[in-house]
Design a protein around this motif. Structure first.
Motif, PDB file in Angstrom:
ATOM      1  N   VAL A 239      12.829  -2.390  24.916  1.00 16.07           N
ATOM      2  CA  VAL A 239      12.004  -1.207  24.694  1.00 16.07           C
ATOM      3  C   VAL A 239      12.036  -0.391  25.978  1.00 16.07           C
ATOM      4  O   VAL A 239      11.686  -0.886  27.042  1.00 16.07           O
ATOM      5  CB  VAL A 239      10.551  -1.574  24.318  1.00 16.07           C
ATOM      6  N   ARG A 240      12.468   0.871  25.858  1.00 22.53           N
ATOM      7  CA  ARG A 240      12.673   1.707  27.041  1.00 22.53           C
ATOM      8  C   ARG A 240      11.869   3.001  26.912  1.00 22.53           C
ATOM      9  O   ARG A 240      11.919   3.668  25.878  1.00 22.53           O
ATOM     10  CB  ARG A 240      14.155   2.035  27.203  1.00 22.53           C
ATOM     11  N   THR A 241      11.128   3.352  27.934  1.00 20.05           N
ATOM     12  CA  THR A 241      10.362   4.591  27.940  1.00 20.05           C
ATOM     13  C   THR A 241      11.303   5.769  28.180  1.00 20.05           C
ATOM     14  O   THR A 241      12.072   5.770  29.146  1.00 20.05           O
ATOM     15  CB  THR A 241       9.277   4.554  29.025  1.00 20.05           C
ATOM     16  N   GLU A 242      11.228   6.759  27.300  1.00 18.00           N
ATOM     17  CA  GLU A 242      12.084   7.934  27.407  1.00 18.00           C
ATOM     18  C   GLU A 242      11.341   9.132  27.991  1.00 18.00           C
ATOM     19  O   GLU A 242      11.928   9.977  28.660  1.00 18.00           O
ATOM     20  CB  GLU A 242      12.632   8.314  26.033  1.00 18.00           C
ATOM     21  N   ALA A 243      10.046   9.232  27.695  1.00 20.90           N
ATOM     22  CA  ALA A 243       9.208  10.351  28.128  1.00 20.90           C
ATOM     23  C   ALA A 243       7.761   9.909  27.931  1.00 20.90           C
ATOM     24  O   ALA A 243       7.512   8.864  27.322  1.00 20.90           O
ATOM     25  CB  ALA A 243       9.518  11.611  27.308  1.00 20.90           C
ATOM     26  N   PRO A 244       6.791  10.673  28.436  1.00 21.13           N
ATOM     27  CA  PRO A 244       5.402  10.290  28.209  1.00 21.13           C
ATOM     28  C   PRO A 244       5.085  10.151  26.723  1.00 21.13           C
ATOM     29  O   PRO A 244       5.241  11.085  25.950  1.00 21.13           O
ATOM     30  CB  PRO A 244       4.617  11.458  28.829  1.00 21.13           C
ATOM     31  N   GLY A 245       4.681   8.928  26.319  1.00 20.16           N
ATOM     32  CA  GLY A 245       4.341   8.679  24.918  1.00 20.16           C
ATOM     33  C   GLY A 245       5.523   8.505  23.996  1.00 20.16           C
ATOM     34  O   GLY A 245       5.350   8.463  22.781  1.00 20.16           O
ATOM     35  N   VAL A 246       6.736   8.388  24.540  1.00 19.34           N
ATOM     36  CA  VAL A 246       7.951   8.247  23.723  1.00 19.34           C
ATOM     37  C   VAL A 246       8.739   7.041  24.216  1.00 19.34           C
ATOM     38  O   VAL A 246       9.014   6.920  25.412  1.00 19.34           O
ATOM     39  CB  VAL A 246       8.833   9.505  23.791  1.00 19.34           C
ATOM     40  N   VAL A 247       9.102   6.155  23.293  1.00 16.14           N
ATOM     41  CA  VAL A 247       9.898   4.985  23.651  1.00 16.14           C
ATOM     42  C   VAL A 247      11.094   4.867  22.722  1.00 16.14           C
ATOM     43  O   VAL A 247      11.061   5.339  21.580  1.00 16.14           O
ATOM     44  CB  VAL A 247       9.072   3.680  23.585  1.00 16.14           C
ATOM     45  N   SER A 248      12.139   4.247  23.224  1.00 14.07           N
ATOM     46  CA  SER A 248      13.287   3.862  22.404  1.00 14.07           C
ATOM     47  C   SER A 248      13.268   2.354  22.225  1.00 14.07           C
ATOM     48  O   SER A 248      13.037   1.611  23.186  1.00 14.07           O
ATOM     49  CB  SER A 248      14.608   4.290  23.054  1.00 14.07           C
ATOM     50  N   VAL A 249      13.485   1.921  20.996  1.00 14.79           N
ATOM     51  CA  VAL A 249      13.557   0.495  20.683  1.00 14.79           C
ATOM     52  C   VAL A 249      15.002   0.168  20.350  1.00 14.79           C
ATOM     53  O   VAL A 249      15.581   0.765  19.432  1.00 14.79           O
ATOM     54  CB  VAL A 249      12.628   0.131  19.510  1.00 14.79           C
ATOM     55  N   TYR A 250      15.584  -0.758  21.088  1.00 15.45           N
ATOM     56  CA  TYR A 250      16.963  -1.185  20.870  1.00 15.45           C
ATOM     57  C   TYR A 250      16.937  -2.483  20.074  1.00 15.45           C
ATOM     58  O   TYR A 250      16.225  -3.432  20.429  1.00 15.45           O
ATOM     59  CB  TYR A 250      17.676  -1.405  22.203  1.00 15.45           C
ATOM     60  N   VAL A 251      17.706  -2.517  19.000  1.00 16.85           N
ATOM     61  CA  VAL A 251      17.705  -3.649  18.077  1.00 16.85           C
ATOM     62  C   VAL A 251      19.115  -4.206  17.969  1.00 16.85           C
ATOM     63  O   VAL A 251      20.082  -3.445  17.789  1.00 16.85           O
ATOM     64  CB  VAL A 251      17.200  -3.222  16.676  1.00 16.85           C
ATOM     65  N   THR A 252      19.239  -5.508  18.069  1.00 18.00           N
ATOM     66  CA  THR A 252      20.534  -6.167  17.907  1.00 18.00           C
ATOM     67  C   THR A 252      20.441  -7.155  16.748  1.00 18.00           C
ATOM     68  O   THR A 252      19.363  -7.456  16.238  1.00 18.00           O
ATOM     69  CB  THR A 252      20.954  -6.912  19.186  1.00 18.00           C
ATOM     70  N   GLY A 253      21.611  -7.677  16.366  1.00 18.50           N
ATOM     71  CA  GLY A 253      21.644  -8.627  15.268  1.00 18.50           C
ATOM     72  C   GLY A 253      23.059  -9.075  14.979  1.00 18.50           C
ATOM     73  O   GLY A 253      23.977  -8.846  15.780  1.00 18.50           O
ATOM     74  N   ARG A 254      23.250  -9.671  13.829  1.00 20.89           N
ATOM     75  CA  ARG A 254      24.556 -10.176  13.422  1.00 20.89           C
ATOM     76  C   ARG A 254      25.221  -9.208  12.455  1.00 20.89           C
ATOM     77  O   ARG A 254      24.556  -8.514  11.695  1.00 20.89           O
ATOM     78  CB  ARG A 254      24.409 -11.548  12.753  1.00 20.89           C
ATOM     79  N   ARG A 255      26.518  -9.152  12.507  1.00 17.51           N
ATOM     80  CA  ARG A 255      27.321  -8.343  11.578  1.00 17.51           C
ATOM     81  C   ARG A 255      26.846  -6.875  11.537  1.00 17.51           C
ATOM     82  O   ARG A 255      26.813  -6.249  10.480  1.00 17.51           O
ATOM     83  CB  ARG A 255      27.291  -8.933  10.164  1.00 17.51           C
ATOM     84  N   LEU A 256      26.497  -6.334  12.689  1.00 16.61           N
ATOM     85  CA  LEU A 256      26.028  -4.958  12.704  1.00 16.61           C
ATOM     86  C   LEU A 256      27.152  -3.964  12.434  1.00 16.61           C
ATOM     87  O   LEU A 256      26.881  -2.811  12.101  1.00 16.61           O
ATOM     88  CB  LEU A 256      25.360  -4.637  14.048  1.00 16.61           C
ATOM     89  N   ASP A 257      28.399  -4.408  12.567  1.00 14.80           N
ATOM     90  CA  ASP A 257      29.503  -3.522  12.213  1.00 14.80           C
ATOM     91  C   ASP A 257      29.456  -3.178  10.717  1.00 14.80           C
ATOM     92  O   ASP A 257      29.784  -2.052  10.329  1.00 14.80           O
ATOM     93  CB  ASP A 257      30.841  -4.167  12.573  1.00 14.80           C
TER      94      ASP A 257
END
Length: 457
Positions: A239-257
């Motif tokens: 979870v990465r903060t992009e701006a005040p009150g805004v975050v990016s959530v990075y999601v990984t998993g299997r067979r994402l292709d």
């Protein structure tokens, strides 16, 4: 994006738009034919109508039949049939569903009123006595009464004035009561409706309509998401903060292709994070980067309890993602030149289009409206994409109290004198999109070239 897709788009601009319009017309025609068949069913079972009581009672019968037909149709419209959703767009289906819901409530209210009135005239009794007689002595009517009251309650909380005061999660879970209401009301149609008491074929068709709608719901809203959850095993990576009150959530998993292969730039998923306070809510968020490199990214602005809680997600949290949905994709374009017009966090689906939409150098433009410099998201990414693609990038930054309303016709024409020749993809807060639509209309951009998908379902 491969050159094959770019060639197809250039060779037949507007193919996706025309296909979507054709599918919409075909779907509405099928729904209309079904309604006509219901009217015929009533007509074929109705003899000579004599006197006010019979006219009122038969009006009640017709309204009841149409209401019974409308209920499963509305369920099917919002059953998240992926091919239909990708072609027509979730917001268009939601608008049809909302409009049909108002018709349904009106038909049910008219049916109830007329049936009590008509039976009162026929039996020469008062309304209170007749209501009690119907509810407590007719087959399956007590269940139908409970279902009707639930339906009216859902209709009340779905009204714009009431819904604006509810959290999305509250409204969503209350809306699920509709399924219970439909089940409760279903049986009285067969046990009391003259059309079904004497016509076995009509009973079979009615069962098929309702059971078919139920099967579609189970498949697309439960079975397929469960299959994808088991196959991809998504988890929060960061979870990465992009701006005040805004975050990016990075999601990984299997067979994402595999997931990336069936996801188009501009689409969204319904995300359910299996964390305390979040597991019971599935909220729609667009991908803010093309699905690639074994990772999915969404970017969310804090607007309520659910979106605000995403900043506290821990790596490793299980994720269920239902989708992809939405039709704000390259298929909607009808010409070579494209303007992406974003406001605030509405940049998320347009950022993916900015990177992957087929366009020649100089024919793709992104205009980004933000109230403050710190609210501009993905500045480095956007500028890198613009350089790599030979695209144009413009920022309209500042509060209206200082710079006025930047989304005016003259401003857009100053940036793009040939604005009328552009397809415009629009995403942002409702006030911003309304202002932009007015400016684009004044500039002479045809409505069919303005592409917008709302998340206000």
């Amino acid at each position: 994006m491969t050159s094959t897709v770019a060639t197809r788009t250039a060779a037949d601009p507007g193919q996706g738009t025309r296909h979507g319009d054709s599918v919409a017309q075909a779907l509405l025609t099928v729904i209309g034919i079904g309604a006509a068949a219901v009217v015929y069913l009533w007509w074929s079972d109705t003899g000579a109508i004599i006197g006010a009581a019979q006219w009122i009672t038969n009006g009640a019968r017709l309204c009841g039949l149409l209401a019974g037909y409308t209920a499963p149709v509305l369920v099917l419209l919002m059953s998240r049939i992926a091919p239909l959703d990708r072609t027509l767009g979730t917001d268009r289906l939601a608008r049809w569903h909302a409009m049909g819901g108002r018709y349904l409530v009106g038909l049910v209210a008219t049916h109830v009123t007329l049936i009590i009135w008509g039976y009162s005239l026929t039996d020469d009794s008062n309304v209170v006595h007749q209501t009690t007689e119907i509810v407590f002595h007719y087959p399956d009517m007590l269940k139908a009464t409970c279902g009707t009251l639930l339906l009216f309650g859902v209709g009340a909380v779905s009204a714009r004035a009431a819904r604006s005061r509810l959290r999305y999660q509250t409204w969503y879970h209350l809306h699920l009561v509709t399924y219970v209401a439909i089940v409760l009301v279903f049986f009285h149609q067969l046990s009391n409706g003259d059309e079904f008491l004497h016509d076995q074929a009509a009973r079979v068709c009615w069962y098929c309509l309702y059971l078919g709608a139920g099967a579609v719901i189970l498949w697309f809203r439960f079975a397929l998401p469960a299959r994808d959850a088991a196959r991809h095993r998504l988890r929060v990576a960061e979870v990465r903060t992009e701006a005040p009150g805004v975050v990016s959530v990075y999601v990984t998993g299997r067979r994402l292709d595999e997931l990336a292969a069936r996801t188009r730039a501009g689409q969204f998923f319904r995300w359910r994070f299996l964390a305390p306070g979040l597991a019971w809510s599935a909220n729609p968020y667009s991908l803010s980067a093309p699905a690639a490199d074994g990772c999915l990214r969404i970017t969310v602005k804090e607007r309520g309890d659910h979106s605000g809680a995403l900043a506290g997600l821990r790596p490793g949290t299980r994720v269920l993602a239902e989708g992809p949905y939405g039709a704000l994709t390259a298929d909607r374009r009808s010409g070579a030149k494209v303007l992406l017009l974003a406001g605030g966090v509405g940049i998320t689906p347009l950022r993916t289009l900015f990177e992957s939409l087929p366009a020649a150098p100089g024919e793709l433009t992104l205009v980004y409206r933000a109230g403050r410099e710190q609210d501009v998201l993905f500045r480095d990414e956007l500028e890198a994409i613009a350089r790599a693609r030979g695209a144009r990038l413009h920022y309209l930054v500042g509060p209206r109290t200082e710079i006025g309303e930047p989304l005016q016709t003259r401003t857009l024409l100053a940036l793009l004198p040939d604005l009328r020749e552009h397809d415009v993809y629009l995403c942002g807060p409702r006030g911003m999109t309304d202002t932009a639509r007015e400016a684009l209309d004044t500039a002479g951009v045809p409505p069919r070239r303005i592409h917008h998908e709302s998340f206000e379902f």
